[in-house]
Design an enzyme around this catalytic site. Structure first.
Site: not given
Ligand code: DHB
Ligand code: FE
Length: 279
Positions: A12, A59, A193, A240
């Site tokens: 997302h 978030h 991530h 996540e």
């Molecule tokens: C990114 C990924 C995410 O899941 C998020 O909530 C905000 C930013 C990213 O990779 O930029």
């Molecule tokens: Fe996220």
């Protein structure tokens, strides 16, 4: 009875929404990522689901670190989003499915899950970016949405095994809802991530691909991880994955994979997507 016809997983990343607004889908950077989505949109168009249950995480738009429900579920007639403070455009509101929301809440509490019940809640990019991806131009047709929010930001977070069990309980609740509705379930976020700290930019593509394999044929294996494991193996925001695991819990039938795509990195993330059919 209402029927869950399938599940969809997708990252997302906010930059996806910005790329769509700016018409960058065919640029060198975005082409491979967006190439995964037309088959999903075709499937949705063919199937015309009535309801989408969307597992996402907030978030900080509505639930900041000072108030953090472990699990929350929307029971509102509509859901709006808002500026999250970093310039993402707002999108048109989506319609809620209050009757099934309340049925799920009642069944969850009866079965020893105790979600926070939200009759008024704004939804953030965790929900809006996937909807924009699935319904370009925000043409949601007759789709109604049920947001289910999982804490992925603040310790203590619910365990992967608990998220899977939540999904199973929701899957059973849908199967006991009188009606002919077709339901699709989304798991948003992930895959690996880490957005800040020393390992900012960390991605584990091998783990991501293994997760997508396991999500199809051995989801129980994913429930063996702790959240500390996930943070170590997949980065701080790799937690996540729990939304994908909850989505998979809802699929109580015979599950087959119809589509998959994976591109890394997109922004800071291993960007995965799957369509799972539930027969
Ligand atoms: C990114 C990924 C995410 O899941 C998020 O909530 C905000 C930013 C990213 O990779 O930029
Ligand atoms: Fe996220």
């Amino acid at each position: 009875m209402a029927k869950i016809i399938g599940g969809i997983t997708t990252s997302h990343i906010p930059a996806i929404g910005i790329a769509m607004e700016r018409g960058l889908e065919n640029s060198d950077y975005w082409r491979d990522f967006f190439a995964g989505y037309p088959p999903l949109r075709e499937w949705l168009n063919e199937q015309q689901p009535d309801i989408a249950i969307v597992f996402y995480n907030d978030h900080g738009l509505e639930m900041f670190l000072d108030k953090k429900p472990t699990f929350a579920i929307g029971c509102a007639p509509r859901y709006e989003n808002a500026d999250e403070g970093w310039g993402i455009a707002t999108i048109p509101p989506v319609t809620g499915e209050t009757e099934l929301s309340w049925h799920i809440v009642n069944e969850l509490v009866e079965n020893d899950f105790d979600p926070t019940v939200c009759q008024d809640i704004k939804v953030d990019h965790g929900l809006t970016v996937p909807l924009s991806l699935m319904y370009p131009g925000h043409q949601y047709q007759h789709l109604k949405v049920i947001p289910v929010c999982i804490n992925c930001e603040r310790h203590p977070m619910p365990k992967p095994s608990r998220c899977f069990a939540l999904g199973q309980a929701i899957g059973r609740a849908v199967a006991s809802f009188a009606g002919e509705q077709k339901v699709v379930v989304f798991g948003t976020g992930g895959l690996s991530h880490q957005l800040d700290g020393e390992r900012a930019g960390f991605i584990n593509a091998d783990f991501d691909n293994d997760c997508m394999d396991k999500l199809v044929s051995d989801p129980q294996a994913l429930t063996q991880y702790s959240n500390d494991d996930l943070i170590e193996i997949a980065g701080a925001q790799g937690v996540e994955l729990n939304m994908w695991i909850a989505m998979r819990g809802c699929l109580l039938g015979k599950v087959t994979e119809a589509q998959r795509n994976y591109v890394a990195p997109i922004s800071n993330t291993g960007a995965g997507m799957q369509l799972l059919l539930n027969d």
